[in-house]
Scaffold this motif. Structure first.
Motif, PDB file in Angstrom:
ATOM      1  N   LEU A 289      20.196 -24.987  41.963  1.00 52.82           N
ATOM      2  CA  LEU A 289      19.498 -23.794  42.432  1.00 52.82           C
ATOM      3  C   LEU A 289      17.988 -23.999  42.339  1.00 52.82           C
ATOM      4  N   ALA A 290      17.516 -24.538  41.214  1.00 48.05           N
ATOM      5  CA  ALA A 290      16.081 -24.779  41.042  1.00 48.05           C
ATOM      6  C   ALA A 290      15.564 -25.746  42.099  1.00 48.05           C
ATOM      7  N   GLN A 291      16.309 -26.820  42.340  1.00 45.56           N
ATOM      8  CA  GLN A 291      15.887 -27.799  43.342  1.00 45.56           C
ATOM      9  C   GLN A 291      15.836 -27.167  44.729  1.00 45.56           C
ATOM     10  N   SER A 292      16.818 -26.344  45.048  1.00 44.85           N
ATOM     11  CA  SER A 292      16.863 -25.681  46.347  1.00 44.85           C
ATOM     12  C   SER A 292      15.675 -24.749  46.544  1.00 44.85           C
ATOM     13  N   LEU A 293      15.229 -24.123  45.447  1.00 43.60           N
ATOM     14  CA  LEU A 293      14.093 -23.197  45.516  1.00 43.60           C
ATOM     15  C   LEU A 293      12.756 -23.897  45.390  1.00 43.60           C
ATOM     16  N   GLY A 294      12.768 -25.192  45.094  1.00 43.26           N
ATOM     17  CA  GLY A 294      11.515 -25.913  44.866  1.00 43.26           C
ATOM     18  C   GLY A 294      10.870 -25.531  43.553  1.00 43.26           C
ATOM     19  N   GLN A 295      11.685 -25.182  42.558  1.00 39.13           N
ATOM     20  CA  GLN A 295      11.196 -24.739  41.256  1.00 39.13           C
ATOM     21  C   GLN A 295      11.483 -25.801  40.194  1.00 39.13           C
ATOM     22  N   ASP A 296      10.656 -25.805  39.159  1.00 43.81           N
ATOM     23  CA  ASP A 296      10.939 -26.609  37.982  1.00 43.81           C
ATOM     24  C   ASP A 296      12.235 -26.093  37.355  1.00 43.81           C
ATOM     25  N   PRO A 297      13.206 -26.976  37.046  1.00 44.57           N
ATOM     26  CA  PRO A 297      14.453 -26.490  36.414  1.00 44.57           C
ATOM     27  C   PRO A 297      14.203 -25.649  35.165  1.00 44.57           C
ATOM     28  N   LYS A 298      13.121 -25.937  34.423  1.00 45.14           N
ATOM     29  CA  LYS A 298      12.831 -25.161  33.220  1.00 45.14           C
ATOM     30  C   LYS A 298      12.562 -23.693  33.550  1.00 45.14           C
ATOM     31  N   THR A 299      12.015 -23.445  34.741  1.00 48.16           N
ATOM     32  CA  THR A 299      11.753 -22.058  35.148  1.00 48.16           C
ATOM     33  C   THR A 299      13.059 -21.290  35.302  1.00 48.16           C
ATOM     34  N   LEU A 300      14.053 -21.884  35.970  1.00 49.59           N
ATOM     35  CA  LEU A 300      15.344 -21.206  36.156  1.00 49.59           C
ATOM     36  C   LEU A 300      16.113 -21.124  34.843  1.00 49.59           C
ATOM     37  N   GLU A 301      15.971 -22.127  33.989  1.00 46.20           N
ATOM     38  CA  GLU A 301      16.638 -22.075  32.689  1.00 46.20           C
ATOM     39  C   GLU A 301      16.098 -20.930  31.846  1.00 46.20           C
ATOM     40  N   ALA A 302      14.762 -20.771  31.843  1.00 45.55           N
ATOM     41  CA  ALA A 302      14.152 -19.678  31.086  1.00 45.55           C
ATOM     42  C   ALA A 302      14.547 -18.326  31.670  1.00 45.55           C
ATOM     43  N   LEU A 303      14.551 -18.233  32.998  1.00 49.31           N
ATOM     44  CA  LEU A 303      14.915 -16.980  33.658  1.00 49.31           C
ATOM     45  C   LEU A 303      16.308 -16.524  33.255  1.00 49.31           C
ATOM     46  N   ASN A 304      17.240 -17.460  33.173  1.00 48.16           N
ATOM     47  CA  ASN A 304      18.629 -17.093  32.922  1.00 48.16           C
ATOM     48  C   ASN A 304      18.921 -16.748  31.473  1.00 48.16           C
ATOM     49  N   VAL A 305      17.912 -16.855  30.600  1.00 44.25           N
ATOM     50  CA  VAL A 305      18.042 -16.349  29.235  1.00 44.25           C
ATOM     51  C   VAL A 305      17.792 -14.841  29.202  1.00 44.25           C
ATOM     52  N   PHE A 306      17.104 -14.328  30.208  1.00 49.11           N
ATOM     53  CA  PHE A 306      16.644 -12.946  30.223  1.00 49.11           C
ATOM     54  C   PHE A 306      17.753 -11.906  30.038  1.00 49.11           C
ATOM     55  N   PRO A 307      18.979 -12.083  30.600  1.00 52.98           N
ATOM     56  CA  PRO A 307      20.009 -11.056  30.384  1.00 52.98           C
ATOM     57  C   PRO A 307      20.372 -10.840  28.926  1.00 52.98           C
ATOM     58  N   GLU A 308      19.917 -11.693  28.032  1.00 54.02           N
ATOM     59  CA  GLU A 308      20.143 -11.469  26.611  1.00 54.02           C
ATOM     60  C   GLU A 308      19.507 -10.151  26.138  1.00 54.02           C
ATOM     61  N   LEU A 309      18.712  -9.489  27.006  1.00 52.11           N
ATOM     62  CA  LEU A 309      17.993  -8.281  26.601  1.00 52.11           C
ATOM     63  C   LEU A 309      18.569  -6.993  27.201  1.00 52.11           C
ATOM     64  N   PHE A 310      19.657  -7.072  28.005  1.00 50.46           N
ATOM     65  CA  PHE A 310      20.156  -5.900  28.719  1.00 50.46           C
ATOM     66  C   PHE A 310      20.819  -4.865  27.793  1.00 50.46           C
ATOM     67  N   HIS A 311      20.798  -3.574  28.211  1.00 50.16           N
ATOM     68  CA  HIS A 311      21.415  -2.455  27.465  1.00 50.16           C
ATOM     69  C   HIS A 311      22.116  -1.522  28.457  1.00 50.16           C
ATOM     70  N   CYS A 312      23.238  -0.876  28.021  1.00 54.15           N
ATOM     71  CA  CYS A 312      24.030  -0.150  29.007  1.00 54.15           C
ATOM     72  C   CYS A 312      25.073   0.805  28.424  1.00 54.15           C
ATOM     73  N   SER A 313      26.005   1.320  29.324  1.00 57.61           N
ATOM     74  CA  SER A 313      27.156   2.147  28.936  1.00 57.61           C
ATOM     75  C   SER A 313      28.365   1.675  29.736  1.00 57.61           C
ATOM     76  N   GLY A 314      29.583   2.089  29.270  1.00 51.27           N
ATOM     77  CA  GLY A 314      30.776   1.693  30.008  1.00 51.27           C
ATOM     78  C   GLY A 314      31.985   2.508  29.602  1.00 51.27           C
ATOM     79  N   PHE A 315      33.030   2.486  30.463  1.00 57.04           N
ATOM     80  CA  PHE A 315      34.262   3.212  30.151  1.00 57.04           C
ATOM     81  C   PHE A 315      35.426   2.582  30.909  1.00 57.04           C
ATOM     82  N   ALA A 316      36.625   2.861  30.420  1.00 54.99           N
ATOM     83  CA  ALA A 316      37.857   2.539  31.138  1.00 54.99           C
ATOM     84  C   ALA A 316      38.801   3.728  30.983  1.00 54.99           C
ATOM     85  N   LEU A 317      39.361   4.174  32.097  1.00 56.67           N
ATOM     86  CA  LEU A 317      40.290   5.309  32.125  1.00 56.67           C
ATOM     87  C   LEU A 317      41.539   4.885  32.881  1.00 56.67           C
TER      88      LEU A 317
END
Length: 615
Positions: free
Chosen positions: A345-373
């Motif tokens: 993906l990084a190569q396809s975007l012309g990005q340094d792989p480290k940029t995409l690796e750092a980006l994909n750590v970001f979901p470690e910060l998400f917060h939310c709600s959920g249910f099952a019925l």
């Protein structure tokens, strides 16, 4: 997150941005000291670049988070290479000092200054000369007007403005559009006062004081940083922030551009972006980048540069360093094929792989709600799994929202409700009727384990039963504190999960829990505070009446927060799910849901795999 009433303060923003523009010729102002043209001329001297050396100060009271707060901005330009920008607020402060040979980012409240010297990026840098196009892109609604404002002709600008709003002389000054009052101080042609509602500001133009040395920061700790990285972060972060604060039609009414590439297809379903990907991890990563190049760049700019700069100011730590240090600890727990996909993906975007690796750590910060019925809680006995993602609409991730349908060779195909350039999952369902949603907790920094988004994706592409999902979480090293709702439409089973690096607890439907209250039959509800109270009361009052429509209503405000980025309703037994994404004005809960049928969407990928396998 601080939210400004941008519409009332565009003049101040434009003044600070455009004042670094290239000098151009302009008409002479009126000599009438009582004219608005004459009073605005000192600012337009700066906007046009006719005044190459200046200092502009904006001091005001703005309503932030429900109360008026003091803001002070000062921009001083010394020449084509050097400027100072100072921003002060009761809770934070930041200074950018640029000289020909070096650039400094100072954070006085943390006692640290980052200083970089040497070369800068060829495109994204802070050289004052002609900086405006680098800070204001086509995604910002003010971009078309910058040429006129930078012309330095106040008379022409006001004449054009008067075609859209009324400009009226009053005893105390001038009103623009009826709600903005501009007052000129008597015998002071270089100062204006602007007010609108509860907001007010004083704008002063003056000669610059003596230029300070790049390393003159008494009492502050100095840290070296790559200058190219520093200026690129600040330039791209500012440009993306301008897009999010003042989005143009390019973002609010984006043109749909369906596209097909090898191993990928981009479609649009009722205005929502849908991407189908199939093949090897490398083929999938390459197609992802080809189909979502612009959206991926905006996602990178939102997370690493705009949000990253804010986090650096708030914490005093260089945000990118934090992410990269986290990635070093997380990488050993990420499957090799996921790493291959991210690098492709990084190569396809012309990005340094480290940029995409750092980006994909970001979901470690998400917060939310959920249910099952399910069973007695629903009209038809089917399982309905709702997932509310509450996280930072203010950084513009809604511009990158994408629903993916992914078929990796040799693995279970799945749907992933996510964002361009992210390869992990926070909301998903596979073709084995397994659905998953997460809710972030505490423990940020406990990163010696598999990233949450990696575990979520592994479950989607590896697990066909709820027991397999539970085993994956039990056996895997985990990070931070997370809560989950997992469901299986084949068996009408669901489970809530409370997981930390050291412990894991499974909560069954109908069970009571100290954090969740007494159990409700055939129901599993995870949230917190008042949102949990509302969720519980809604389920209790409507028990037995839930179908798809009422389950989507269950995720409406205030169960969903103002920062509600996306909502998903999974009906895993049918292979159907509904997605709502936020826009720039409304959270996801106030936006329309779009229906997706996973079984039908997987057909093209299955046909392609069959064609490749055929002799």
């Amino acid at each position: 997150m601080i939210i400004l009433n941008v519409a009332r303060w565009r003049l101040a923003l434009l003044g600070l941005l455009c004042s670094l523009a290239v000098p151009v010729a302009a008409a002479k102002p009126s000599a009438d000291p009582n004219s608005l043209t004459q009073r605005l001329d000192p600012l337009f001297e700066i906007l046009s670049g006719r005044d190459a050396q200046f200092s502009v100060t904006v001091e005001g009271q703005l309503p932030i988070d429900g109360k008026n707060q003091s803001i002070q901005l000062q921009l001083t330009r010394y020449d084509d290479q050097a400027f100072d920008l100072i921003a002060n607020h009761p809770e934070y402060a930041v200074s950018i000092r640029r000289r020909q040979e070096a650039t400094a980012l100072a954070l006085p409240k943390h006692g640290v200054v980052y200083i970089g010297s040497g070369a800068v990026d060829s495109e994204d840098h802070l050289v004052p000369k002609a900086i405006v196009p680098r800070l204001v892109g086509s995604g910002c609604e003010i971009a078309p007007y910058l040429g006129l404002l930078a012309s330095g002709d106040a008379k022409s600008t006001l004449a054009l403005l008067s075609n859209f709003v009324e400009i009226k002389r009053t005893d105390s000054g001038w009103t623009i559009g009826g709600d903005v009052l501009i007052t000129a101080l008597e015998n002071d042609p270089n100062t204006l006062q602007v007010s609108s509602g509860d907001s007010n500001a004083t704008i002063r133009v003056a000669e610059p004081e003596e230029m300070a040395a790049i390393d003159a920061w008494p009492g502050m700790r100095s840290e070296s940083i790559d200058r190219s990285e520093l200026e690129l972060h600040l330039a791209r972060g500012a440009r993306r922030a301008m897009e999010v604060l003042m989005p143009s039609r390019e973002l609010t009414s984006a043109v749909e551009h369906p596209q097909t590439v090898d191993h990928g297809e981009l479609r649009y379903v009722d205005g929502q972006r849908l991407v189908l990907l199939w093949g090897t991890p490398e083929q999938i990563g390459r197609a992802h980048g080809q189909l979502l190049r612009d959206e991926s760049q905006r996602c990178i700019d939102s997370v690493l540069y705009a949000f990253g700069t804010v986090q650096t100011v708030l914490t005093g730590r260089w945000f990118r360093d934090d992410l990269e240090k986290a990635y070093v600890r997380l990488k050993p727990h990420i499957p090799a094929d996921h790493l291959t996909e991210t690098r492709a993906l990084a190569q396809s975007l012309g990005q340094d792989p480290k940029t995409l690796e750092a980006l994909n750590v970001f979901p470690e910060l998400f917060h939310c709600s959920g249910f099952a019925l399910f069973d007695s809680a629903t009209v038809d006995g089917k399982l309905y799994h709702g997932r509310v993602l509450d996280y930072m609409t203010t950084i513009g991730l809604q511009d990158c929202a994408t629903t993916f349908v992914v078929s990796v060779d040799g693995k279970i195909p799945f749907a992933n409700v996510g964002y361009a350039a992210f390869t992990g999952s926070v909301s998903g369902m596979n073709d084995q009727s397994i659905s998953l949603g997460e809710m972030g907790g505490k423990g940020e920094g406990q990163w010696d384990g598999a990233p949450m988004a990696t575990l979520m994706r592994r479950a989607l592409e590896e697990c066909s039963t709820l027991a397999q999902v539970e085993k994956l979480w039990t056996d895997s090293p985990r990070t931070c504190e997370y809560y989950y709702v997992f469901a299986d439409g084949k068996t009408n089973e669901a489970v809530g999960v409370a997981a930390t690096p050291d412990s894991i607890e499974f909560i069954r439907p109908g069970e009571g829990h100290p954090l969740l209250g007494e159990g409700i039959a055939d129901s599993l509800l995870l949230s917190a505070g008042g949102r949990l109270d509302t969720l519980r009361s809604r389920v209790q009052e409507n028990h037995g009446k839930f179908d798809a429509e009422k389950s989507m209503w269950l995720m409406s405000r205030p169960v969903a927060m103002a920062s509600n980025l996306h909502n998903v309703l999974f009906i895993p037994a049918d292979g159907v799910f509904y997605v709502a994404n936020a826009d720039h004005k409304r959270p996801a809960a106030e936006r329309p849901y779009v229906r997706f049928d996973l079984k039908k969407l997987l057909a093209p990928a299955a046909d392609n795999r069959t064609a490749v396998a055929s002799p």
